[in-house]
Design an enzyme around this catalytic site. Structure first.
Site, short mmCIF file in Angstrom:
data_model
loop_
_atom_site.label_atom_id
_atom_site.label_comp_id
_atom_site.label_asym_id
_atom_site.label_seq_id
_atom_site.Cartn_x
_atom_site.Cartn_y
_atom_site.Cartn_z
N GLN A 1 0.85 -1.20 0.00
CA GLN A 1 0.00 0.00 0.00
C GLN A 1 0.88 1.24 0.00
O GLN A 1 0.38 2.35 -0.07
CB GLN A 1 -0.89 0.02 1.24
CG GLN A 1 -1.88 -1.13 1.29
CD GLN A 1 -2.53 -1.22 2.67
OE1 GLN A 1 -3.60 -0.68 2.91
NE2 GLN A 1 -1.88 -1.90 3.58
N ASN A 2 2.18 1.04 0.11
CA ASN A 2 3.08 2.18 0.23
C ASN A 2 3.42 2.75 -1.14
O ASN A 2 3.57 2.02 -2.11
CB ASN A 2 4.37 1.77 0.96
CG ASN A 2 4.08 1.27 2.36
OD1 ASN A 2 3.02 1.57 2.90
ND2 ASN A 2 4.99 0.52 2.93
N ASP B 1 6.10 4.83 -1.43
CA ASP B 1 7.41 5.46 -1.23
C ASP B 1 8.58 4.81 -1.98
O ASP B 1 9.69 5.35 -1.98
CB ASP B 1 7.73 5.53 0.27
CG ASP B 1 7.62 4.18 0.97
OD1 ASP B 1 7.91 3.15 0.34
OD2 ASP B 1 7.25 4.16 2.16
N HIS C 1 -1.47 1.58 -4.24
CA HIS C 1 -1.82 3.00 -4.16
C HIS C 1 -0.94 3.88 -5.04
O HIS C 1 -0.84 5.09 -4.80
CB HIS C 1 -1.77 3.46 -2.70
CG HIS C 1 -2.81 2.80 -1.85
ND1 HIS C 1 -2.80 2.79 -0.48
CD2 HIS C 1 -3.93 2.09 -2.21
CE1 HIS C 1 -3.85 2.12 -0.03
NE2 HIS C 1 -4.55 1.68 -1.05
N CYS D 1 3.03 18.01 -19.28
CA CYS D 1 3.39 16.95 -20.23
C CYS D 1 4.19 17.54 -21.40
O CYS D 1 3.80 18.57 -21.96
CB CYS D 1 2.12 16.29 -20.74
SG CYS D 1 2.45 15.03 -21.98
N SER E 1 -2.63 -1.10 9.25
CA SER E 1 -3.72 -1.09 10.23
C SER E 1 -4.89 -1.92 9.70
O SER E 1 -5.83 -2.19 10.44
CB SER E 1 -4.14 0.35 10.53
OG SER E 1 -4.49 1.02 9.33
N ASN F 1 3.19 -6.80 13.35
CA ASN F 1 2.75 -5.45 13.73
C ASN F 1 2.85 -5.36 15.25
O ASN F 1 2.32 -6.23 15.95
CB ASN F 1 1.28 -5.23 13.27
CG ASN F 1 0.85 -3.78 13.33
OD1 ASN F 1 1.21 -3.05 14.25
ND2 ASN F 1 0.07 -3.36 12.35
N1 APR Z 1 6.71 -2.58 12.17
C1 APR Z 1 5.48 -3.08 11.86
N2 APR Z 1 4.33 -2.36 11.98
C2 APR Z 1 4.42 -1.11 12.43
C3 APR Z 1 5.65 -0.52 12.78
C4 APR Z 1 6.83 -1.32 12.64
N3 APR Z 1 8.04 -0.84 12.94
N4 APR Z 1 5.42 0.76 13.18
C5 APR Z 1 4.09 0.95 13.09
N5 APR Z 1 3.47 -0.17 12.64
C6 APR Z 1 2.05 -0.38 12.37
C7 APR Z 1 1.06 0.39 13.23
O1 APR Z 1 0.79 -0.35 14.42
C8 APR Z 1 -0.17 0.45 12.32
O2 APR Z 1 -1.01 -0.68 12.52
O3 APR Z 1 1.81 0.08 11.05
C9 APR Z 1 0.41 0.38 10.91
C10 APR Z 1 0.29 1.65 10.08
O4 APR Z 1 -1.07 1.91 9.85
P1 APR Z 1 -1.56 3.11 8.91
O5 APR Z 1 -0.84 4.37 9.26
O6 APR Z 1 -3.06 3.12 8.94
O7 APR Z 1 -1.01 2.67 7.44
P2 APR Z 1 -1.62 1.72 6.34
O8 APR Z 1 -2.38 0.57 6.93
O9 APR Z 1 -0.51 1.40 5.41
O10 APR Z 1 -2.63 2.69 5.62
C11 APR Z 1 -3.24 2.28 4.44
O11 APR Z 1 -4.25 4.43 4.03
O12 APR Z 1 -4.23 6.79 3.91
C12 APR Z 1 -4.07 5.59 3.23
O13 APR Z 1 -2.99 5.47 1.19
C13 APR Z 1 -2.73 5.48 2.56
O14 APR Z 1 -1.53 3.47 2.01
C14 APR Z 1 -2.20 4.16 3.05
C15 APR Z 1 -3.44 3.41 3.49
#
Ligand code: APR
Length: 234
Positions: free
Chosen positions: A95-96, A98, A113, A139, A181, A205
Site C-alpha cells: 500500500q506504500n 514510497d 496506491h 506533459c 492497520s 505489527n
Molecule cells: N513494524 C510493523 N508495523 C508497524 C511498525 C513497525 N516498525 N510501526 C508501526 N506499525 C504499524 C502500526 O501499528 C499500524 O497498525 O503500522 C500500521 C500503520 O497503519 P496506517 O498508518 O493506517 O497505514 P496503512 O495501513 O498502510 O494505511 C493504508 O491508508 O491513507 C491511506 O494510502 C494510505 O496506504 C495508506 C493506506
C-alpha cells in the site's frame, strides 16, 4: 516466533503498509505523528485539491519525496529483497507509495496506491520521475498538467493492479502482512482471500488491529526485528 523455511512455501506474498516504512523514518498515516494528523488530506491528497491549487499539492508531494529519500531501507526490506533472489515465488503487494522496497532490491512489486515516483498525464499516461524534485509539471507532448500517479482519496484503484494482487494472494501458501492497520479496503479483505486457499497467515505489527483475528500467528514486533528472525533459516 519460530523461523520459517521459505523453500517449503511455493508462493509467498508480503503485504506491506506504512508500518513497514515507519522503521526507516517514513511517517505512517494514522498513528502518532501520522501524515493525516499533520496535513488535511482534503487540501493535499484528492483530485479536487489538485484542481483548486495544483502548485500546493505538488509542493506537498515534493516535500514527501525529499523526506522519503532521506530514509534508508531497513533490514526487513533487505530480507524480503534477498529472499526474492533465491525464490521464484515471492510477490510484494504494498500500500506504500514510497518506493522503499525497490530501493532495497525487490523487483516483483504490486503498488496498490501508486507511486510517489511516477507522474500521470490525462492523455499520454504514466511515466517515471524519480528525482528529489519533479523534473516537469506539464506533459512534454500536450502541455497538460501532470499529477502524481498516486491513488488519492476518492480515486479508484487500478483494476489491473487489484486483479494481479488478488491473484497472487489467492494462490499463495504463505501470506505475511506487515505494518498495516488493515482498515483500508480492498486491502482489508486480503487476509481472508489468503485464508480461503489455506495459506499460513502471519501478521507482523507491534499493535493489534480489527483484522488481527484473521491471522494464524501475530508477531508483535517491529518489522525490522521480526523479518530477520522469521527468515533466519533461509
Ligand atoms: N513494524 C510493523 N508495523 C508497524 C511498525 C513497525 N516498525 N510501526 C508501526 N506499525 C504499524 C502500526 O501499528 C499500524 O497498525 O503500522 C500500521 C500503520 O497503519 P496506517 O498508518 O493506517 O497505514 P496503512 O495501513 O498502510 O494505511 C493504508 O491508508 O491513507 C491511506 O494510502 C494510505 O496506504 C495508506 C493506506
Amino acid at each position: 516466533m519460530v523461523a520459517l523455511d521459505p523453500a517449503s512455501f511455493e508462493r509467498i506474498v508480503f503485504f506491506t503498509g506504512a508500518g513497514m516504512s515507519a522503521e526507516s523514518g517514513v511517517p505512517t498515516y494514522r498513528g502518532h505523528g501520522g501524515v493525516w494528523k499533520q496535513y488535511n488530506w482534503e487540501e493535499y491528497a484528492c483530485q479536487d485539491a489538485f484542481d483548486r491549487d495544483p502548485e500546493k499539492v505538488m509542493e506537498f508531494h515534493e516535500v514527501r519525496r525529499k523526506s522519503v529519500l532521506a530514509c534508508p531501507p531497513h533490514e526487513g526490506h533487505r530480507v524480503i529483497a534477498r529472499l526474492e533472489m533465491n525464490h521464484p515465488g515471492i510477490t510484494v503487494v504494498t500500500q506504500n507509495i514510497d518506493g522503499m522496497h525497490q530501493r532495497a532490491g525487490s523487483r516483483n512489486i504490486l503498488e496498490l496506491h501508486g507511486s510517489l515516483w511516477r507522474l500521470r498525464c490525462p492523455i499520454h499516461g504514466v511515466f517515471e520521475d524519480t528525482g528529489e524534485t519533479y523534473e516537469r509539471f506539464r506533459c512534454e507532448h500536450c502541455d497538460s498538467r501532470l499529477r502524481p500517479d498516486i491513488v488519492w482519496f476518492g480515486d479508484s484503484l487500478d483494476p489491473e493492479v487489484i486483479r494481479l494482487s488478488v491473484e497472487a494472494i489467492a494462490r499463495c501458501n504463505l501470506f505475511i502482512s506487515i505494518g498495516t492497520s488493515g482498515v483500508v479496503w480492498p486491502a482489508a479483505g486480503y487476509p481472508e482471500i489468503a485464508r480461503k486457499n489455506g495459506a499460513l497467515c502471519i501478521e507482523i505489527n507491534p499493535e493489534p488491529n480489527p483484522m488481527s483475528h484473521l491471522y494464524d500467528e501475530a508477531v508483535r514486533l517491529p518489522a525490522g526485528e521480526a523479518l530477520p528472525v522469521l527468515f533466519s533459516n533461509r
